[in-house]
Motif scaffolding. Structure first.
Motif, PDB file in Angstrom:
ATOM      1  N   ILE A  44       0.892  -1.153   0.000  1.00  0.00           N
ATOM      2  CA  ILE A  44       0.000   0.000   0.000  1.00  0.00           C
ATOM      3  C   ILE A  44       0.934   1.208   0.000  1.00  0.00           C
ATOM      4  O   ILE A  44       1.666   1.442   0.958  1.00  0.00           O
ATOM      5  N   VAL A  45       0.955   1.911  -1.113  1.00  0.00           N
ATOM      6  CA  VAL A  45       1.870   3.031  -1.324  1.00  0.00           C
ATOM      7  C   VAL A  45       1.052   4.256  -1.713  1.00  0.00           C
ATOM      8  O   VAL A  45       0.251   4.188  -2.646  1.00  0.00           O
ATOM      9  N   ASN A  46       1.268   5.339  -0.991  1.00  0.00           N
ATOM     10  CA  ASN A  46       0.553   6.588  -1.271  1.00  0.00           C
ATOM     11  C   ASN A  46      -0.958   6.345  -1.354  1.00  0.00           C
ATOM     12  O   ASN A  46      -1.656   6.920  -2.181  1.00  0.00           O
ATOM     13  N   GLY A  47      -1.449   5.438  -0.502  1.00  0.00           N
ATOM     14  CA  GLY A  47      -2.883   5.170  -0.432  1.00  0.00           C
ATOM     15  C   GLY A  47      -3.415   4.220  -1.487  1.00  0.00           C
ATOM     16  O   GLY A  47      -4.617   3.982  -1.550  1.00  0.00           O
ATOM     17  N   LYS A  48      -2.533   3.641  -2.328  1.00  0.00           N
ATOM     18  CA  LYS A  48      -2.969   2.727  -3.390  1.00  0.00           C
ATOM     19  C   LYS A  48      -2.385   1.341  -3.156  1.00  0.00           C
ATOM     20  O   LYS A  48      -1.250   1.202  -2.713  1.00  0.00           O
ATOM     21  N   ILE A  49      -3.149   0.309  -3.484  1.00  0.00           N
ATOM     22  CA  ILE A  49      -2.633  -1.064  -3.470  1.00  0.00           C
ATOM     23  C   ILE A  49      -1.925  -1.283  -4.793  1.00  0.00           C
ATOM     24  O   ILE A  49      -2.509  -1.094  -5.863  1.00  0.00           O
ATOM     25  N   VAL A  50      -0.635  -1.667  -4.716  1.00  0.00           N
ATOM     26  CA  VAL A  50       0.194  -1.813  -5.911  1.00  0.00           C
ATOM     27  C   VAL A  50       0.893  -3.157  -5.860  1.00  0.00           C
ATOM     28  O   VAL A  50       1.426  -3.556  -4.829  1.00  0.00           O
ATOM     29  N   MET A  51       0.908  -3.854  -6.989  1.00  0.00           N
ATOM     30  CA  MET A  51       1.606  -5.128  -7.109  1.00  0.00           C
ATOM     31  C   MET A  51       2.846  -4.938  -7.972  1.00  0.00           C
ATOM     32  O   MET A  51       2.985  -3.921  -8.658  1.00  0.00           O
ATOM     33  N   GLU A  63       8.995  -2.400  -8.927  1.00  0.00           N
ATOM     34  CA  GLU A  63       9.592  -3.530  -9.642  1.00  0.00           C
ATOM     35  C   GLU A  63       9.567  -4.816  -8.827  1.00  0.00           C
ATOM     36  O   GLU A  63       9.142  -5.844  -9.317  1.00  0.00           O
ATOM     37  N   VAL A  64      10.074  -4.766  -7.593  1.00  0.00           N
ATOM     38  CA  VAL A  64      10.224  -5.980  -6.786  1.00  0.00           C
ATOM     39  C   VAL A  64       9.873  -5.673  -5.336  1.00  0.00           C
ATOM     40  O   VAL A  64      10.265  -4.629  -4.803  1.00  0.00           O
ATOM     41  N   ILE A  65       9.174  -6.611  -4.694  1.00  0.00           N
ATOM     42  CA  ILE A  65       8.876  -6.525  -3.265  1.00  0.00           C
ATOM     43  C   ILE A  65       9.642  -7.635  -2.565  1.00  0.00           C
ATOM     44  O   ILE A  65       9.589  -8.787  -2.984  1.00  0.00           O
ATOM     45  N   THR A  66      10.377  -7.277  -1.516  1.00  0.00           N
ATOM     46  CA  THR A  66      11.061  -8.252  -0.673  1.00  0.00           C
ATOM     47  C   THR A  66      10.423  -8.175   0.714  1.00  0.00           C
ATOM     48  O   THR A  66       9.556  -7.323   0.950  1.00  0.00           O
ATOM     49  N   PRO A  67      10.824  -9.038   1.657  1.00  0.00           N
ATOM     50  CA  PRO A  67      10.154  -9.015   2.965  1.00  0.00           C
ATOM     51  C   PRO A  67      10.182  -7.664   3.692  1.00  0.00           C
ATOM     52  O   PRO A  67       9.240  -7.351   4.409  1.00  0.00           O
ATOM     53  N   HIS A  68      11.227  -6.847   3.513  1.00  0.00           N
ATOM     54  CA  HIS A  68      11.304  -5.582   4.256  1.00  0.00           C
ATOM     55  C   HIS A  68      11.704  -4.387   3.407  1.00  0.00           C
ATOM     56  O   HIS A  68      12.018  -3.325   3.932  1.00  0.00           O
ATOM     57  N   SER A  69      11.707  -4.560   2.086  1.00  0.00           N
ATOM     58  CA  SER A  69      12.071  -3.459   1.202  1.00  0.00           C
ATOM     59  C   SER A  69      11.441  -3.681  -0.169  1.00  0.00           C
ATOM     60  O   SER A  69      10.831  -4.713  -0.426  1.00  0.00           O
ATOM     61  N   ALA A  70      11.613  -2.679  -1.022  1.00  0.00           N
ATOM     62  CA  ALA A  70      11.092  -2.776  -2.387  1.00  0.00           C
ATOM     63  C   ALA A  70      12.029  -2.027  -3.321  1.00  0.00           C
ATOM     64  O   ALA A  70      12.704  -1.079  -2.914  1.00  0.00           O
TER      65      ALA A  70
END
Length: 83
Positions: A44-51, A63-70
């Motif tokens: 959830i970034v800037n109020g939006k759900i983003v994949m 681009e990429v989501i990791t357990p504690h960063s993106a």
């Protein structure tokens, strides 16, 4: 320069910086879901759900989501954010 030979691999992607470029829009992460299955990852970034692969704002892609960063990409500049 001649084109690469058939079967050549693409050049490695741009390196990832640890901080956002000054020109990048502000990014506020308020929630995250990580899974071994990339289809189940989201922020959830800037109020939006983003994949992964989706735009957060025009010119800013998750681009990429990791357990504690993106890893985000702002107009070709890749950078890492922690949450």
């Amino acid at each position: 320069t001649p084109p690469p030979p058939a079967g050549a691999t693409a050049a490695p992607s741009a390196p990832v910086a640890s901080g956002a470029p000054a020109s990048a829009p502000p990014v506020k992460v308020t929630g995250a879901t990580y899974s071994d299955n990339p289809a189940h990852r989201m922020l959830i970034v800037n109020g939006k759900i983003v994949m992964e692969g989706q735009q957060i704002e025009p010119g800013l892609t998750l681009e990429v989501i990791t357990p504690h960063s993106a890893v985000l990409n702002h107009q070709g500049s890749r950078f890492n954010i922690n949450y």
